[in-house]
Design an enzyme around this catalytic site. Sequence first.
Site, short mmCIF file in Angstrom:
data_model
loop_
_atom_site.label_atom_id
_atom_site.label_comp_id
_atom_site.label_asym_id
_atom_site.label_seq_id
_atom_site.Cartn_x
_atom_site.Cartn_y
_atom_site.Cartn_z
N GLY A 15 -30.48 -5.79 -8.27
CA GLY A 15 -29.84 -6.88 -9.01
C GLY A 15 -30.84 -7.57 -9.92
N ARG A 76 -28.89 0.20 -9.43
CA ARG A 76 -29.17 0.61 -8.05
C ARG A 76 -28.98 2.12 -8.02
NH1 ARG A 76 -26.45 -4.56 -7.01
NH2 ARG A 76 -28.04 -5.94 -6.15
N ASP A 131 -32.27 -13.71 -4.14
CA ASP A 131 -31.94 -14.02 -2.74
C ASP A 131 -33.11 -14.57 -1.91
OD1 ASP A 131 -29.51 -12.92 -3.41
OD2 ASP A 131 -29.87 -11.01 -2.44
N ASP A 133 -35.01 -12.92 -0.12
CA ASP A 133 -34.87 -12.30 1.21
C ASP A 133 -35.93 -11.22 1.45
OD1 ASP A 133 -33.92 -10.51 -0.65
OD2 ASP A 133 -32.16 -9.91 0.50
N ARG A 175 -26.51 -12.31 -0.41
CA ARG A 175 -26.22 -11.10 0.37
C ARG A 175 -26.16 -11.46 1.86
NH1 ARG A 175 -26.57 -5.76 -1.59
NH2 ARG A 175 -27.85 -6.44 -3.31
#
Length: 317
Positions: A15, A76, A131, A133, A175
């Site tokens: 992304g 992706r 994110d 993350d 997500r």
Amino acid sequence: MAKQVKTIGVLTSGGDAPGMNAAIRAVVRTAISKGMKVKGIMRGYAGLLQEEIVDMSSTDVSNIIFRGGTILYTARCMEFYEASYREKAFHNAKEIGLDGLVVIGGDGSYRGAGYLSELGLPCIGVPGTIDNDIASTEYTIGYDTAMNTVVECVDKLNNTCQSHERCSVVEVMGRHAGHIALNTGIATGAVQIITEEIPTPIDDVVENIKKIRESGKDHFIVIVSEGYGNPVEIATQIQEKTGIDSRATILGHVQRGGNPTLKDRVNATRMGYYAVKLLEEGKTNRVVALQQGNLVDYDIQEALRMKKPLDMDLYNM
Ligand code: F6P
């Protein structure tokens, strides 16, 4: 002595995130200043497979530090799950003379970089995802801009919520990680933050809102992380169980756009610069990370094994 690095590639994958352009710019200009050539790989790993590769000059990255998105495009690449495609990508990289590759993206992109490193192409990962993350780093490129976008949007929702004495349930991205939800929930004065990590049952949410209403508050913001569940259902349940008129808003991809904040521009620039230095030193299979304000680097597999739980102190606060 490390082999001299003459040509490097740079790609963005996964992304997009505001600040990726600033990182590309830093990679290109740092490499050129060190006498290297730079090739831009279009659309992430797919560009390496399809040989969509362009030479990059210093002027190619003029006027992009303030632009969201990525001038290299992103994707992706599912084919990268198969060894034969990874070998093809490695072969193509060698054909065009790459001595190293900077991969800007998230965990999935790091995995790709790990595979290519294993095959013999020195790769360095730079954390780019809204994110936040990626466990090895405290900070990922795009996170700050995305959160500021959320805050701006929720402040607007708050105005209309107050006028109509409503409850606004706002779904934010992330997500499976609730970092955006937690921080923006605090920054917007949300009465409730719901994430996948802390899946508060709807009855508890309702009780909390009722209690807060008793103290005199007449409008409410609930922030829900996208991994938790359907915000429309949550709004419906709140309305049915409290009688408060409720609406759901999914902020969606607006969070991925916009001009990067100062923080994202500076961190992306630092990380791009650091990545090229690692390649110059002959390093491979590393990822750049920010820890307590300092840039450090980790082995890719070690980084992928790390865990980044939600900050429970922040949540409890
Ligand atoms: O990883 C970034 C992210 O924006 C997540 O927050 C979200 O779940 C996902 O990407 C959305 O992906 P896509 O752009 O493919 O819909």
